[in-house]
Design a protein around this motif. Sequence first.
Motif, PDB file in Angstrom:
ATOM      1  N   MET A  66      52.567  35.175  34.370  1.00  0.00           N
ATOM      2  CA  MET A  66      52.224  36.553  34.730  1.00  0.00           C
ATOM      3  C   MET A  66      50.719  36.815  34.730  1.00  0.00           C
ATOM      4  O   MET A  66      50.218  37.466  35.652  1.00  0.00           O
ATOM      5  N   ALA A  70      48.687  38.510  37.765  1.00  0.00           N
ATOM      6  CA  ALA A  70      47.973  39.779  37.595  1.00  0.00           C
ATOM      7  C   ALA A  70      46.530  39.622  38.064  1.00  0.00           C
ATOM      8  O   ALA A  70      45.994  40.498  38.764  1.00  0.00           O
ATOM      9  N   THR A  73      46.460  39.725  41.703  1.00  0.00           N
ATOM     10  CA  THR A  73      46.609  41.086  42.230  1.00  0.00           C
ATOM     11  C   THR A  73      45.250  41.763  42.306  1.00  0.00           C
ATOM     12  O   THR A  73      44.903  42.390  43.316  1.00  0.00           O
ATOM     13  N   VAL A  74      44.444  41.610  41.230  1.00  0.00           N
ATOM     14  CA  VAL A  74      43.109  42.212  41.210  1.00  0.00           C
ATOM     15  C   VAL A  74      42.242  41.592  42.306  1.00  0.00           C
ATOM     16  O   VAL A  74      41.526  42.303  43.024  1.00  0.00           O
TER      17      VAL A  74
END
Lengths: 237, 106
Positions: A66, A70, A73-74
């Motif tokens: 994860m 994450a 995603t940024v």
Amino acid sequence: MHPPGHHPDLAHHFDTLNQQKESLVLGMWIFLATELMLFGGLFTAYTVYNYLYTTAFIEASSKLSMPLAAANTVVLLSSSLTMVFAVYGAQVGNRKMLIYSLLGTIVLGLVFLGIKATEYAIDSHENLVPSVERLAKVEWKGWREAHEQQNQPATPEQTPRAYLHQTQLFYLLYYTMTGLHAAHMLIGLSLLVVLVIMARRGRFTPEYHPQVELVGLYWHFVDVVWIFLFPLLYLIR
Amino acid sequence: MAEHIVKPKTYLLVYAALLCLTALTVGASLIPMEWPALHLAVALAIGGVKAGLVILFFMHVLYSSKLIWLVALGGLLWLAILIVYTMNDYVHRDSYSTLIKIFMPS
């Protein structure tokens, strides 16, 4: 054969540049709607199997990394920001801003693909691949509860094949969805390289630069797909 | 229709909101919840807001003609038909077999 006062970029079947631009943007949106249906089929398959095999999906998802997703995603959201700055640079006629924003978007896109490749390597190392033989080497717990509820003795040595097939489905969808997404990133990156070359040649003017806008729309669409892939594949608990 | 130029400040604010929502969705996934489907519902709701921000501001739909709105919403409607009608089938399969047992005992 352009009549005097006729913009060199204006095709003959359009009245004005704005009308031409509007129809290009409309065409892009219709294309994106078909792209939505392409990803939509996979999202539907995911929804059905998540509904049917919730326990296996949650456990399979929890084994993915994860934090890497994450971070990705940024990275992708940041690349969307540089993309809108590229469009802004084209709109106000700031060629330097346009080129550097495009290059920033390319770098961030490559960082995303690099992290994704690292993730695939880690997944493969941990036997998280859609192969029942390799998934059998992973320790699974979720099936025990169901087994005990049916008063079947839980054999601690072996995960039932049915459960392995359910986790296999999760990883099949995981690789297909992230793979199709990564393929779209590669297409987007190639288009961005073309834009940089065109921008360096001074092809874009503040009045007419639809190519930058259309590639921007495509890039943001790929971002939106990831916005949904991230929670569906990594955040179910 | 003249082109609408969005200010860089607007883009930066939207970007900040997107980052906050990403932190929020990661944080929400770490909180233990009684009901597992709630995690998915919260994550999808936050994802929906993020997608909305990207579509409206970054993709300029907010400043676009009604025709663009129509195509964007049409795409979403067709996606909703695909998912909702498929799930309608899967979710009610058990109830169909219950109904058959009640009304058509063999």
